[in-house]
Enzyme design. Structure first.
Site, PDB file in Angstrom:
ATOM      1  N   GLU A 105       0.835  -1.212   0.000  1.00 33.65           N
ATOM      2  CA  GLU A 105       0.000   0.000   0.000  1.00 33.65           C
ATOM      3  C   GLU A 105       0.870   1.264   0.000  1.00 33.65           C
ATOM      4  O   GLU A 105       0.538   2.253  -0.648  1.00 33.65           O
ATOM      5  CB  GLU A 105      -0.957  -0.015   1.199  1.00 33.65           C
ATOM      6  N   GLU A 125      -3.867  -9.464   3.640  1.00 38.76           N
ATOM      7  CA  GLU A 125      -4.603  -9.152   4.879  1.00 38.76           C
ATOM      8  C   GLU A 125      -5.761 -10.099   5.140  1.00 38.76           C
ATOM      9  O   GLU A 125      -6.095 -10.409   6.275  1.00 38.76           O
ATOM     10  CB  GLU A 125      -5.142  -7.709   4.828  1.00 38.76           C
TER      11      GLU A 125
HETATM   12  C1  TC6 Z   1      -1.541  -5.103   6.982  1.00 38.07           C
HETATM   13  O1  TC6 Z   1      -0.527  -4.798   6.394  1.00 38.07           O
HETATM   14  C2  TC6 Z   1      -2.686  -4.227   7.146  1.00 38.07           C
HETATM   15  C3  TC6 Z   1      -2.619  -2.953   6.708  1.00 38.07           C
HETATM   16  C4  TC6 Z   1      -3.701  -2.025   6.959  1.00 38.07           C
HETATM   17  C5  TC6 Z   1      -3.288  -1.004   7.975  1.00 38.07           C
HETATM   18  C6  TC6 Z   1      -4.311   0.072   8.210  1.00 38.07           C
HETATM   19  N1  TC6 Z   1       4.129  -7.831  11.685  1.00 38.07           N
HETATM   20  O2  TC6 Z   1       7.190 -15.654   8.649  1.00 38.07           O
HETATM   21  P1  TC6 Z   1       8.578 -15.520   9.141  1.00 38.07           P
HETATM   22  C7  TC6 Z   1       7.530 -11.651  12.095  1.00 38.07           C
HETATM   23  S1  TC6 Z   1      -1.670  -6.604   7.709  1.00 38.07           S
HETATM   24  C8  TC6 Z   1       4.808  -8.267  12.749  1.00 38.07           C
HETATM   25  O3  TC6 Z   1       9.077 -16.563  10.050  1.00 38.07           O
HETATM   26  P2  TC6 Z   1       9.543 -15.783   6.448  1.00 38.07           P
HETATM   27  C9  TC6 Z   1       7.148 -13.108  12.337  1.00 38.07           C
HETATM   28  O4  TC6 Z   1       6.220 -13.203  13.392  1.00 38.07           O
HETATM   29  C10 TC6 Z   1      -0.111  -7.409   7.426  1.00 38.07           C
HETATM   30  N2  TC6 Z   1       5.669  -9.306  12.721  1.00 38.07           N
HETATM   31  O5  TC6 Z   1       9.635 -15.324   7.959  1.00 38.07           O
HETATM   32  C11 TC6 Z   1       8.487 -13.721  12.664  1.00 38.07           C
HETATM   33  O6  TC6 Z   1       8.782 -13.402  14.003  1.00 38.07           O
HETATM   34  P3  TC6 Z   1       9.630 -14.407  14.895  1.00 38.07           P
HETATM   35  C12 TC6 Z   1       0.030  -7.856   6.022  1.00 38.07           C
HETATM   36  C13 TC6 Z   1       5.829  -9.924  11.565  1.00 38.07           C
HETATM   37  O7  TC6 Z   1      10.778 -15.303   5.802  1.00 38.07           O
HETATM   38  C14 TC6 Z   1       9.462 -12.942  11.769  1.00 38.07           C
HETATM   39  O8  TC6 Z   1       8.776 -11.738  11.415  1.00 38.07           O
HETATM   40  N3  TC6 Z   1       1.250  -8.596   5.895  1.00 38.07           N
HETATM   41  C15 TC6 Z   1       5.130  -9.531  10.418  1.00 38.07           C
HETATM   42  O9  TC6 Z   1       9.178 -17.236   6.376  1.00 38.07           O
HETATM   43  C16 TC6 Z   1       9.835 -13.672  10.519  1.00 38.07           C
HETATM   44  O10 TC6 Z   1       8.646 -14.105   9.858  1.00 38.07           O
HETATM   45  C17 TC6 Z   1       1.286  -9.891   6.118  1.00 38.07           C
HETATM   46  O11 TC6 Z   1       0.289 -10.529   6.408  1.00 38.07           O
HETATM   47  C18 TC6 Z   1       4.254  -8.433  10.503  1.00 38.07           C
HETATM   48  N4  TC6 Z   1       3.568  -7.981   9.452  1.00 38.07           N
HETATM   49  O12 TC6 Z   1       8.306 -15.007   5.834  1.00 38.07           O
HETATM   50  C19 TC6 Z   1       2.620 -10.561   5.973  1.00 38.07           C
HETATM   51  N5  TC6 Z   1       5.478 -10.361   9.392  1.00 38.07           N
HETATM   52  O13 TC6 Z   1      10.939 -14.570  14.214  1.00 38.07           O
HETATM   53  C20 TC6 Z   1       2.867 -11.496   7.104  1.00 38.07           C
HETATM   54  C21 TC6 Z   1       6.380 -11.223   9.890  1.00 38.07           C
HETATM   55  O14 TC6 Z   1       9.696 -13.731  16.214  1.00 38.07           O
HETATM   56  N6  TC6 Z   1       4.189 -12.058   7.063  1.00 38.07           N
HETATM   57  N7  TC6 Z   1       6.587 -10.970  11.204  1.00 38.07           N
HETATM   58  O15 TC6 Z   1       8.828 -15.671  14.931  1.00 38.07           O
HETATM   59  C22 TC6 Z   1       4.523 -13.068   6.213  1.00 38.07           C
HETATM   60  O16 TC6 Z   1       3.757 -13.522   5.392  1.00 38.07           O
HETATM   61  C23 TC6 Z   1       5.895 -13.644   6.348  1.00 38.07           C
HETATM   62  O17 TC6 Z   1       6.354 -13.330   7.634  1.00 38.07           O
HETATM   63  C24 TC6 Z   1       6.934 -13.085   5.332  1.00 38.07           C
HETATM   64  C25 TC6 Z   1       8.339 -13.613   5.706  1.00 38.07           C
HETATM   65  C26 TC6 Z   1       6.554 -13.610   3.939  1.00 38.07           C
HETATM   66  C27 TC6 Z   1       6.974 -11.597   5.344  1.00 38.07           C
END
Ligand code: TC6
Length: 694
Positions: A105, A125
């Site tokens: 975004e 999301e």
């Molecule tokens: C949004 O954006 C809404 C917006 C509207 C606003 C108004 N936040 O998965 P991994 C941590 S909603 C906080 O093992 P990978 C994760 O917990 C969000 N923490 O690594 C882990 O912590 P740990 C939309 C996060 O390489 C560490 O990072 N975005 C977040 O296998 C490593 O993660 C998503 O839904 C986060 N957003 O995969 C994306 N993301 O080490 C969600 C990760 O303490 N994330 N962490 O256990 C993912 O899909 C995957 O983490 C990845 C990386 C593809 C970014």
């Protein structure tokens, strides 16, 4: 200046750089930094254009999920993005890694986007029970059209840079050094006097008149029970029907509803729980791991074949052993057919099918297994058969090879005792179909070495599974709870419910199917054999005979015989209530002097679910599962418990442990059945007014 975002200039281009490991999530500090650095860049007379980039492994991968549910702290992301979009200087997003959610975004608030060829972009999301609440639902349709935007926003899956370029989400794809590429792109835009390009000023293209209604219909079955996908559709519809500002307001409203919903709380819980299970309490992060570069599976049946496919899919060579040539050939043919079917659906190329098949090496001889790093036994569920297999493995496998059993109920310690190396023995309990289901219950025996546990937990991830470590007991975590539920479902029918009613209650809770449709799918003979084994091993404590035993003895094994608890038409998996089964049940009740009564749906729900909660509490007390989240992840990935309810124990917290404890105590008083004896942990938490997670 914010510590996590910095501003510097490279020649005539200002660079705004985010550095907030691990994934540059858009927490409060990052939002503040993005805002102040933008203002700094705009005030910098030497900067003709600005580039936004993430340091480390990725462009921001989204909002900071840990902040959801906490009091909001400004600046809000939509406001920050609005400032970027309103910038009088060109802003270029330089994307690598995974620009997801709020990250994409932010990029959509920029005028242009340059991506590294390995990057992915997406709006996931919906998987957290949310929608892109920082303008994603309003800007993406303006860029790619309403239908393509729906696919990305409702599906939640990222797209690769190359596809993003074709779709028009990114304007250029570069390889090598991203910053260099983005700076060159920015300099060219400046030299060409390229105009500002604000997505909010673009029109939205809709291709079909009834797009939104038909989209909703098309996802209705698959997304049953979820709220977010339907809100996502409404938000994109607003982008089409309303001016930008009003669409943004509508998006905000819909986002707000989701943010406070129990569905989103549950889905966010699952996101973290899924990652947390990999961290085993008491097992240091730096525990050494054994090398696993080759594997073997004993047994080429449905389970063995599915297990072997996981290794081949991950590029790990795997031998598959059967004692009879015919069974081996049949097993290999089924694996090939599975792959060919996937290829037909366009999810694999023929070349990939051949590559995977080439990794699977059939064998009839244990002596071929001398060099493999891990062996998984998937033979008949019988201790004598397991004993023979493990003695052979002990004889032929090299020192240090991991010897795993896929048993779903048998004692892993006893299996380990058949070898002279119990430290190398562990359970790896796959769920059927093993090439599809994500759960892997890894069962630690009394003597299993720490490095074996660390290796197997890591291996789970490598082969695309969510590995959860559990201890030894009958049925481990998942099946132990399942068996209690199953027994309760059978008993409810004894008392007067009918199988279709029981199934409907659990289906309506969100399970993909009810207990009886599930046992028909798995094969009724499986449970029958387990009960018979128990009756043989321990007649005193064995389960009493019930009407499902009669079904099996009447040849009704489930879907495979087109008759189980339900009837099945050929080639159709839809369960149809059976008059023959009604008769068998009635006869069983009569022979056992059981008087029937009306059983309400509420009672079915309470008895089937609370018995699992009570058992889950016992499992925690006994240390069979280390944490409530381990139990929840098992139920979600092994049994299809609805993600939007967060797992059995998360769900229990929502119901309230006091309510559950009171009912469990009442059932215990009424039945005197040990299964209803309240777990001390449940009692304690209920009396303290706590939940499993508080
Ligand atoms: C949004 O954006 C809404 C917006 C509207 C606003 C108004 N936040 O998965 P991994 C941590 S909603 C906080 O093992 P990978 C994760 O917990 C969000 N923490 O690594 C882990 O912590 P740990 C939309 C996060 O390489 C560490 O990072 N975005 C977040 O296998 C490593 O993660 C998503 O839904 C986060 N957003 O995969 C994306 N993301 O080490 C969600 C990760 O303490 N994330 N962490 O256990 C993912 O899909 C995957 O983490 C990845 C990386 C593809 C970014």
């Amino acid at each position: 200046m914010s510590e996590v975002v910095s501003y510097r200039r490279e020649g005539e281009i200002g660079v705004i750089s985010v550095n907030y490991p691990p994934v540059n999530a858009l927490g409060q500090g990052v939002r503040e930094g993005l805002q102040s650095c933008l203002r700094e860049g705009l005030a910098d007379d030497q900067a003709k254009a600005l580039v936004v980039i993430g340091e480390g492994r990725t462009f921001p991968a989204g909002a900071d999920i840990r902040e959801f549910g906490k009091p909001p702290a400004g600046p809000a992301l939509p406001d920050v993005i609005n400032e970027y979009e309103s910038s009088e200087k060109l802003v270029i997003a330089a994307i690598h890694g995974t620009a997801l959610g709020g990250g994409l975004e932010v990029a959509l608030g920029c005028d242009y986007r340059v991506a590294l060829d390995s990057a992915k972009v997406g709006l996931p999301e919906v998987k957290l029970g949310l929608l892109p609440g920082a303008g994603g639902t309003q800007r993406l349709p303006r860029l790619v059209g309403a239908k393509a935007a729906l696919d990305m926003i409702v599906g939640g899956n990222p797209v690769k840079a190359k596809n993003a370029l074709q779709m028009g989400i990114v304007d250029d794809v570069v390889s090598g050094d991203l910053l260099e590429g983005a700076l060159a792109y920015a300099r060219k835009l400046v030299a060409d006097k390229a105009p500002l390009r604000r997505i909010r000023d673009l029109d939205v293209q809709t291709e079909e008149a009834d797009l939104f209604a038909s989209y909703e219909k098309s996802i209705a079955r698959k997304q049953r029970g979820f709220k977010a996908p339907f809100h996502c559709i409404k938000a994109v519809q607003a982008a089409v029907e309303l001016p930008f500002e009003e669409g943004m307001k509508r998006e905000r409203e819909l986002f707000g509803e989701l943010l406070v919903s129990s569905e989103s709380a549950a889905q966010r819980h699952v996101f973290f729980a899924e990652r947390e299970v990999a961290k085993v309490p008491g097992l240091p992060k730096d525990t050494p791991k054994r090398d696993v570069n080759s594997a073997a599976v004993i047994g080429a049946g449905t389970m063995g074949g599915g297990i072997a496919m996981n290794f081949a899919n991950a590029g790990i060579p795997v031998k598959i052993l059967e004692v009879k040539e015919e069974a081996l050939e049949k097993g290999i043919a089924i694996i090939r057919k599975n792959y060919e079917n996937t290829a037909k659906k366009g999810r694999l190329t023929q070349e990939q099918v051949e590559q995977r098949m080439a990794l699977i090496q059939p064998t009839l001889s244990y002596d071929d297994l001398g060099d493999v790093d891990v062996v998984i036994e998937a033979v008949f569920e019988n201790m004598d058969v397991k004993e023979a297999v493990f003695k052979e493995l002990d004889r032929v496998c090299k020192p240090g090879a991991i010897l795993a059993t896929n048993t779903s109920t048998l004692d892993v310690n006893r299996i380990a005792s058949f070898t002279k190396r119990p430290q190398d023995v562990i359970g790896m309990h796959f769920f059927s179909p093993a090439n599809v289901m994500k759960l892997l219950e890894n069962v630690r025996g009394e003597k299993t070495a720490d490095d074996v546990i660390a290796t197997v937990m890591d291996l789970s991830r490598r082969i695309g599974k969510v590995g959860v470590l559990v201890g030894v007991c009958h049925g481990f975590v998942g099946n132990r709870m399942l068996h209690k539920r199953q027994a309760e479902a059978v008993q409810l029918v004894n008392e007067g419910a009918n199988p279709a009613q029981v199934d409907k209650v659990l289906f309506d809770l969100g399970f993909p199917m009810g207990p009886f449709a599930m046992s028909d799918l798995a094969g009724m003979d499986v449970g029958y054999r387990i009960r018979e084994e128990l009756r043989k091993e321990n007649p005193e404590n064995a389960p009493a005979r019930n009407w499902t035993d009669e079904l099996v003895e009447n040849g009704r094994m489930g879907q495979k015989t087109q008759a189980g608890v339900f009837d099945y038409k050929e080639g159709d998996r839809t369960p149809v209530p059976s008059a023959e089964v009604d008769k068998i049940i009635a006869k069983f009740r009569e022979e056992n002097g059981i008087a029937t009564r009306e059983v309400t749906d509420q009672e079915i729900l309470e008895r089937c679910m609370y018995v699992m909660v009570n058992e889950g509490a016992k499992i925690l007390e006994e240390g069979i599962a280390a944490r409530p989240l381990d139990v929840d992840v098992i139920w979600i990935y092994g049994y299809g418990f609805p993600v939007y309810r967060g797992g059995v124990l998360f769900w229990a917290d929502q119901v309230g442990l006091k309510t559950i404890y009171d009912k469990v105590s009442q059932f215990h008083q009424e039945t005197g059945d040990d299964v209803w004896k309240p777990a001390p942990l449940l009692e304690k938490l209920a009396k303290e007014g706590k939940g499993f997670y508080s």
